[in-house]
Design a protein around this motif. Structure first.
Motif, PDB file in Angstrom:
ATOM      1  N   VAL A   1       0.859  -1.177   0.000  1.00 59.09           N
ATOM      2  CA  VAL A   1       0.000   0.000   0.000  1.00 59.09           C
ATOM      3  C   VAL A   1       0.897   1.229   0.000  1.00 59.09           C
ATOM      4  O   VAL A   1       1.632   1.463   0.951  1.00 59.09           O
ATOM      5  CB  VAL A   1      -0.931   0.010   1.232  1.00 59.09           C
ATOM      6  N   VAL A   2       0.846   1.986  -1.101  1.00 57.72           N
ATOM      7  CA  VAL A   2       1.598   3.228  -1.197  1.00 57.72           C
ATOM      8  C   VAL A   2       0.672   4.325  -0.680  1.00 57.72           C
ATOM      9  O   VAL A   2      -0.434   4.523  -1.199  1.00 57.72           O
ATOM     10  CB  VAL A   2       2.032   3.519  -2.652  1.00 57.72           C
ATOM     11  N   LEU A   3       1.105   5.005   0.354  1.00 55.76           N
ATOM     12  CA  LEU A   3       0.278   6.013   1.005  1.00 55.76           C
ATOM     13  C   LEU A   3       0.363   7.353   0.287  1.00 55.76           C
ATOM     14  O   LEU A   3       1.389   7.684  -0.305  1.00 55.76           O
ATOM     15  CB  LEU A   3       0.729   6.185   2.454  1.00 55.76           C
ATOM     16  N   THR A   4      -0.705   8.125   0.365  1.00 56.40           N
ATOM     17  CA  THR A   4      -0.693   9.460  -0.233  1.00 56.40           C
ATOM     18  C   THR A   4       0.354  10.342   0.438  1.00 56.40           C
ATOM     19  O   THR A   4       0.859  11.274  -0.177  1.00 56.40           O
ATOM     20  CB  THR A   4      -2.077  10.132  -0.134  1.00 56.40           C
ATOM     21  N   SER A   5       0.721  10.011   1.666  1.00 59.44           N
ATOM     22  CA  SER A   5       1.747  10.774   2.386  1.00 59.44           C
ATOM     23  C   SER A   5       3.162  10.422   1.944  1.00 59.44           C
ATOM     24  O   SER A   5       4.123  11.057   2.360  1.00 59.44           O
ATOM     25  CB  SER A   5       1.616  10.540   3.893  1.00 59.44           C
ATOM     26  N   GLY A   6       3.288   9.380   1.108  1.00 57.71           N
ATOM     27  CA  GLY A   6       4.583   9.023   0.556  1.00 57.71           C
ATOM     28  C   GLY A   6       5.195   7.744   1.087  1.00 57.71           C
ATOM     29  O   GLY A   6       6.112   7.216   0.493  1.00 57.71           O
ATOM     30  N   GLY A   7       4.741   7.223   2.198  1.00 63.39           N
ATOM     31  CA  GLY A   7       5.278   5.976   2.735  1.00 63.39           C
ATOM     32  C   GLY A   7       4.610   4.771   2.106  1.00 63.39           C
ATOM     33  O   GLY A   7       3.798   4.896   1.182  1.00 63.39           O
ATOM     34  N   GLU A   8       4.967   3.602   2.611  1.00 60.15           N
ATOM     35  CA  GLU A   8       4.302   2.395   2.145  1.00 60.15           C
ATOM     36  C   GLU A   8       4.149   1.423   3.301  1.00 60.15           C
ATOM     37  O   GLU A   8       4.925   1.442   4.259  1.00 60.15           O
ATOM     38  CB  GLU A   8       5.037   1.743   0.969  1.00 60.15           C
TER      39      GLU A   8
ATOM     40  N   LYS B   1      -8.873   4.634   1.977  1.00 56.09           N
ATOM     41  CA  LYS B   1      -9.036   6.064   2.283  1.00 56.09           C
ATOM     42  C   LYS B   1      -7.696   6.805   2.267  1.00 56.09           C
ATOM     43  O   LYS B   1      -7.666   8.009   2.031  1.00 56.09           O
ATOM     44  CB  LYS B   1      -9.688   6.241   3.650  1.00 56.09           C
ATOM     45  N   ILE B   2      -6.597   6.097   2.533  1.00 55.50           N
ATOM     46  CA  ILE B   2      -5.297   6.761   2.671  1.00 55.50           C
ATOM     47  C   ILE B   2      -4.286   6.323   1.613  1.00 55.50           C
ATOM     48  O   ILE B   2      -3.147   6.775   1.627  1.00 55.50           O
ATOM     49  CB  ILE B   2      -4.705   6.531   4.083  1.00 55.50           C
ATOM     50  N   ALA B   3      -4.700   5.469   0.693  1.00 53.17           N
ATOM     51  CA  ALA B   3      -3.773   4.909  -0.285  1.00 53.17           C
ATOM     52  C   ALA B   3      -3.763   5.696  -1.587  1.00 53.17           C
ATOM     53  O   ALA B   3      -4.808   6.081  -2.106  1.00 53.17           O
ATOM     54  CB  ALA B   3      -4.135   3.458  -0.577  1.00 53.17           C
ATOM     55  N   ALA B   4      -2.560   5.908  -2.103  1.00 54.34           N
ATOM     56  CA  ALA B   4      -2.406   6.446  -3.454  1.00 54.34           C
ATOM     57  C   ALA B   4      -2.474   5.288  -4.442  1.00 54.34           C
ATOM     58  O   ALA B   4      -2.934   5.441  -5.568  1.00 54.34           O
ATOM     59  CB  ALA B   4      -1.077   7.177  -3.585  1.00 54.34           C
ATOM     60  N   GLU B   5      -2.028   4.114  -3.995  1.00 57.15           N
ATOM     61  CA  GLU B   5      -1.977   2.923  -4.850  1.00 57.15           C
ATOM     62  C   GLU B   5      -1.957   1.684  -3.964  1.00 57.15           C
ATOM     63  O   GLU B   5      -1.323   1.678  -2.909  1.00 57.15           O
ATOM     64  CB  GLU B   5      -0.717   2.965  -5.701  1.00 57.15           C
TER      65      GLU B   5
END
Length: 76
Positions: free
Chosen positions: A28-35, A52-56
């Protein structure tokens, strides 16, 4: 500033679930930049919140049901 997401490399047996330490099948790649990495069980359990918090979400849980080819299969 532009953020470029590069294709995630396939998960390996060395990638472990951040919740329980089992083999990870979801990245899970987070919108905040972490995974975050999750096993199939915890990926399903936390899926609504993760969306809700995932970019990908890179899901390889299909590998759990895929039957690998054997040497015998290739000879016939």
């Amino acid at each position: 500033m532009t953020t470029v997401l590069t294709p995630a490399s396939p998960l390996t047996a060395a990638d472990r679930c951040d919740r329980c330490g089992a083999q990870a099948y979801l990245r899970v790649v987070l919108t905040s930049g972490g995974e975050l990495l999750f096993c199939a069980h915890h990926g399903r359990k936390f899926e609504p919140e993760l969306k809700k918090i995932a970019a990908e979400i890179h899901d390889e849980t299909d590998r759990l049901t895929t039957v690998p080819a054997t040497a015998d299969d290739e000879e016939h």
